[in-house]
Structures are given as C-alpha cells and as structure tokens.
Write a protein that holds these residues in place. Structure first.
Motif: not given
Length: 52
Positions: A33-52
C-alpha cells in the motif's frame, strides 16, 4: 506507547505496523500500500495500531 507508534506510522507506515504486529501479512500489505501511495499506507498503519 500507541501515540509513539502512530507518530512513527505517519512518518514510516511499514515501521509502525512492524512495531505493532511484527513481520506478518499486515506488514507486507502495508509495504504494498505504501508503494502504491503514501496515504493508503498511513491509513492502513493507523488502522492496525488503533485496532488493538
């Protein structure tokens, strides 16, 4: 500690995911996702961290 991970996820999304779950499927998904675009990578990372 989650605040630090979120800040790291904004700067380097794969590193934020790595700190949360290690090297697994979410880490590799985040790299793609980060290779496709920086913003999708950020959204996914924050989602994974907040999901905990």
């Amino acid at each position: 500690m989650d605040i630090i991970r979120i800040i790291v996820a904004i700067l380097l999304p794969p590193l934020g995911v790595f700190l949360q779950v290690g090297i697994g499927k979410h880490f590799w998904i985040n790299i793609v996702l980060t290779l496709f675009g920086y913003l999708p990578g950020i959204i996914h990372a924050v989602y994974i961290i907040a999901k905990k």
